[in-house]
Motif scaffolding. Structure first.
Motif, mmCIF file in Angstrom:
data_model
loop_
_atom_site.group_PDB
_atom_site.id
_atom_site.type_symbol
_atom_site.label_atom_id
_atom_site.label_comp_id
_atom_site.label_asym_id
_atom_site.label_seq_id
_atom_site.Cartn_x
_atom_site.Cartn_y
_atom_site.Cartn_z
ATOM 1 N N ALA A 114 0.887 -1.292 -0.349
ATOM 2 C CA ALA A 114 -0.213 -0.273 0.051
ATOM 3 C C ALA A 114 0.799 1.352 0.167
ATOM 4 C CB ALA A 114 -0.663 0.004 1.306
ATOM 5 N N TYR A 115 2.170 0.568 0.141
ATOM 6 C CA TYR A 115 2.706 2.270 0.681
ATOM 7 C C TYR A 115 3.735 2.369 -0.580
ATOM 8 C CZ TYR A 115 6.764 5.209 1.934
ATOM 9 O OH TYR A 115 7.522 7.124 2.250
ATOM 10 N N ASN A 116 3.342 3.671 -0.863
ATOM 11 C CA ASN A 116 3.916 4.277 -2.876
ATOM 12 C C ASN A 116 3.463 3.775 -3.680
ATOM 13 O OD1 ASN A 116 5.104 6.372 -2.149
ATOM 14 N ND2 ASN A 116 7.180 5.281 -2.115
ATOM 15 N N TYR A 117 2.132 3.139 -3.295
ATOM 16 C CA TYR A 117 1.268 2.385 -4.753
ATOM 17 C C TYR A 117 1.155 3.500 -6.026
ATOM 18 C CZ TYR A 117 -2.828 6.028 -4.046
ATOM 19 O OH TYR A 117 -3.511 6.304 -3.632
ATOM 20 N N ASN A 118 0.886 4.513 -5.709
ATOM 21 C CA ASN A 118 0.961 4.866 -6.894
ATOM 22 C C ASN A 118 2.262 5.624 -7.824
ATOM 23 O OD1 ASN A 118 2.025 6.985 -5.060
ATOM 24 N ND2 ASN A 118 0.674 8.218 -5.174
ATOM 25 N N LEU A 119 3.318 5.137 -7.235
ATOM 26 C CA LEU A 119 4.510 5.236 -8.515
ATOM 27 C C LEU A 119 4.304 4.855 -9.239
ATOM 28 C CD1 LEU A 119 7.383 5.156 -4.820
ATOM 29 C CD2 LEU A 119 6.850 7.243 -6.596
ATOM 30 N N PRO A 120 5.168 4.853 -10.604
ATOM 31 C CA PRO A 120 5.351 3.928 -11.470
ATOM 32 C C PRO A 120 6.121 2.791 -11.240
ATOM 33 C CG PRO A 120 6.826 5.720 -11.520
ATOM 34 C CD PRO A 120 6.451 6.124 -10.628
ATOM 35 N N THR A 121 5.788 1.174 -11.971
ATOM 36 C CA THR A 121 6.164 0.256 -11.638
ATOM 37 C C THR A 121 8.352 0.262 -11.250
ATOM 38 O OG1 THR A 121 4.286 -0.527 -13.236
ATOM 39 C CG2 THR A 121 6.845 -2.366 -13.116
ATOM 40 N N HIS A 122 8.713 0.835 -12.756
ATOM 41 C CA HIS A 122 10.367 1.347 -12.872
ATOM 42 C C HIS A 122 10.859 1.524 -11.286
ATOM 43 C CE1 HIS A 122 9.418 5.623 -14.121
ATOM 44 N NE2 HIS A 122 10.517 5.301 -13.742
ATOM 45 N N LEU A 123 9.953 2.696 -10.431
ATOM 46 C CA LEU A 123 10.467 2.532 -9.500
ATOM 47 C C LEU A 123 9.912 2.101 -8.130
ATOM 48 C CD1 LEU A 123 10.350 7.210 -10.194
ATOM 49 C CD2 LEU A 123 11.672 5.390 -9.892
ATOM 50 N N LYS A 124 9.350 1.014 -8.733
ATOM 51 C CA LYS A 124 8.789 0.561 -6.892
ATOM 52 C C LYS A 124 9.829 -0.445 -6.699
ATOM 53 C CE LYS A 124 4.340 0.389 -7.491
ATOM 54 N NZ LYS A 124 3.486 1.220 -6.033
ATOM 55 N N TYR A 125 9.812 -0.792 -5.327
ATOM 56 C CA TYR A 125 10.558 -1.674 -4.426
ATOM 57 C C TYR A 125 10.510 -3.106 -4.735
ATOM 58 C CZ TYR A 125 12.471 -3.671 -0.638
ATOM 59 O OH TYR A 125 13.359 -4.068 0.291
ATOM 60 N N PHE A 126 11.578 -4.005 -4.527
ATOM 61 C CA PHE A 126 11.745 -5.217 -4.387
ATOM 62 C C PHE A 126 12.996 -5.470 -3.396
ATOM 63 C CE2 PHE A 126 12.008 -9.696 -5.439
ATOM 64 C CZ PHE A 126 10.435 -10.218 -4.978
ATOM 65 N N PRO A 127 12.767 -6.426 -2.465
ATOM 66 C CA PRO A 127 13.535 -6.458 -1.452
ATOM 67 C C PRO A 127 14.664 -7.078 -2.555
ATOM 68 C CG PRO A 127 11.644 -7.748 -0.400
ATOM 69 C CD PRO A 127 11.051 -7.087 -1.691
ATOM 70 N N SER A 128 15.872 -7.023 -2.126
ATOM 71 C CA SER A 128 17.468 -7.542 -2.881
ATOM 72 C C SER A 128 17.429 -9.124 -2.542
ATOM 73 C CB SER A 128 18.495 -6.841 -2.373
ATOM 74 O OG SER A 128 18.617 -6.391 -1.302
ATOM 75 N N LEU A 129 18.774 -9.879 -2.964
ATOM 76 C CA LEU A 129 19.310 -11.069 -2.353
ATOM 77 C C LEU A 129 19.800 -10.770 -0.691
ATOM 78 C CD1 LEU A 129 19.408 -14.017 -3.092
ATOM 79 C CD2 LEU A 129 21.113 -13.485 -3.940
ATOM 80 N N GLY A 130 20.657 -9.707 -1.069
ATOM 81 C CA GLY A 130 21.193 -9.503 0.652
ATOM 82 C C GLY A 130 19.653 -9.728 1.638
#
Length: 392
Positions: A340-356
């Motif tokens: 829900a946080y920053n739901y309105n950001l464009p896809t390329h700015l979305k966050y996904f956790p790194s392997l670390g």
């Protein structure tokens, strides 16, 4: 004294089960990631940026961990304040889980804070009393101190420190009362952090009632986690239990399930009421709405499963409901902090956790389980010490 070859052989002999091998691999990978984090900085192991300064470590390790560790204060209230003596056998396991859970949350913050040596600043150096983060930090710090004193009775019995134990026992009631107050404050204040960012939160999850949602959901999360944890302990650590702990679990589960069912139904009602007051029903029939509906399903379905399980003495249903409830609370915290946080950001700015980030989260989780197993195996957590009377 063992020769190096014999020591190596004995060490490898301990890794003779798939579970131990997986644990060793995760701990090793976590140690490597820890060296990278503190050697090359936080950017070396995370995908965090200015848009997402809080990621998996906050959503999973802190928000989920704090909610699921609420069993400590809920059982303390039930056993010491309301006098439910049948909860005695689960009080120490719940306290141990809560204490080490919070300790690992603080350790996790050392990874998440860019300058970890500044973590004690809100308490000891620069008190920003108008900040909600100050409330969260101070309450968690003092709550951890309270739990440390309460929990230290257990190693005192293990080590035979009778005088210190006697002193600590006299402090139990005031510390339990203080701990309940502190836990209530910081459980709700964690939800309050997201009240401050209405423009960044999806309307299905944003509400001025977020502090209430977080507090009420932590109540049934704690009760469900005690049942879930007890189920796992009975399956994997039964040999460390005495007869009282082994035979009383079903009865305790009924009491906890009854309370969890009532709280979950109340939570469901206030969530629906909050959505109605905020005129949010129009968002339910969307992609985000499906996720919100799944959250609510994982509230009302386990609530009825708990109720039916209590009425018909179906312990398997109660344990399944506890697992679903725990998963539902974790899903809610992850949705609030990551979806829900920053739901309105464009896809390329979305966050996904790194392997670390994923590796270090697993490292913390496995480390917590490993420490818990060691403590329960050595100390009187799942059993009463024969030289001491149980806490009255």
């Amino acid at each position: 004294m063992l020769k190096p070859s014999e020591l190596l052989k004995n060490t490898l002999g301990l890794l003779n089960t798939p579970g131990n091998i997986i644990t060793a691999v995760i701990l090793f990978c976590g140690a490597v990631a820890t060296v990278m984090r503190f050697g090359w900085g936080i950017g070396a192991v995370t995908n965090l940026d200015d848009y997402y300064p809080w990621g998996l470590w906050i959503g999973f390790d802190l928000l989920c961990g704090v909610a699921l560790a609420a069993g400590g204060f809920t059982l303390a209230a039930g056993y010491y304040i309301f006098g439910f003596n049948n909860l005695r056998s689960m009080w120490r396991p719940a306290l141990t889980t809560a204490f080490f859970g919070y300790a690992f949350v603080i350790a996790d913050l050392l990874y998440d804070v860019g300058q970890p040596w500044r973590l004690p600043y809100p308490v000891f150096v620069s008190q920003g009393t108008t900040s909600l983060l100050f409330t969260v930090g101070v309450c968690e710090f003092f709550y951890l101190c309270v739990m440390a004193v309460l929990w230290f009775v257990i190693p005192c019995e293990w080590l035979g420190w009778n005088k210190l134990r006697a002193m600590l026992m006299k402090l139990i009631m005031p510390l339990v009362a203080l701990g309940i107050i502190l836990s209530t404050l910081h459980q709700s204040s964690l939800g309050g952090l997201y009240v401050m960012v209405p423009s960044k939160m999806h309307p299905l999850w944003y509400s001025s009632w977020l502090p209430v949602y977080f507090f009420v959901s932590s109540l049934y999360a704690g009760l469900s986690m005690v049942i879930f944890e007890g189920t796992l302990a009975h399956a994997g650590m039964h040999k460390y239990m005495d007869e009282n702990h082994a035979t009383s679990f079903d009865g305790v589960s009924l009491s906890l399930a009854r309370g969890a069912s009532l709280v979950m139904m109340g939570y469901f009602v206030i969530k629906i009421g909050g959505l109605t007051l905020d005129n949010g029903w129009k968002y339910v029939f969307s992609g985000y709405g499906l996720l919100w509906l799944l959250e609510m399903t994982l509230v009302i379905v386990p609530a009825f499963m708990f109720a039916v399980g209590v009425r018909e003495r179906r312990y398997g249903m109660i344990r399944l409901a506890a697992g679903l409830s725990v998963f539902g609370v974790m899903l809610n915290r992850m949705d609030v902090s990551l979806v829900a946080y920053n739901y309105n950001l464009p896809t390329h700015l979305k966050y996904f956790p790194s392997l670390g980030e994923i590796t270090l989260s697993l490292f913390m989780l496995v480390g917590l389980v490993t420490v818990y197993r060691f403590v329960c195996a050595k100390m009187p957590v799942l059993r009463d010490h024969p030289d001491y009377k149980p806490e009255a």
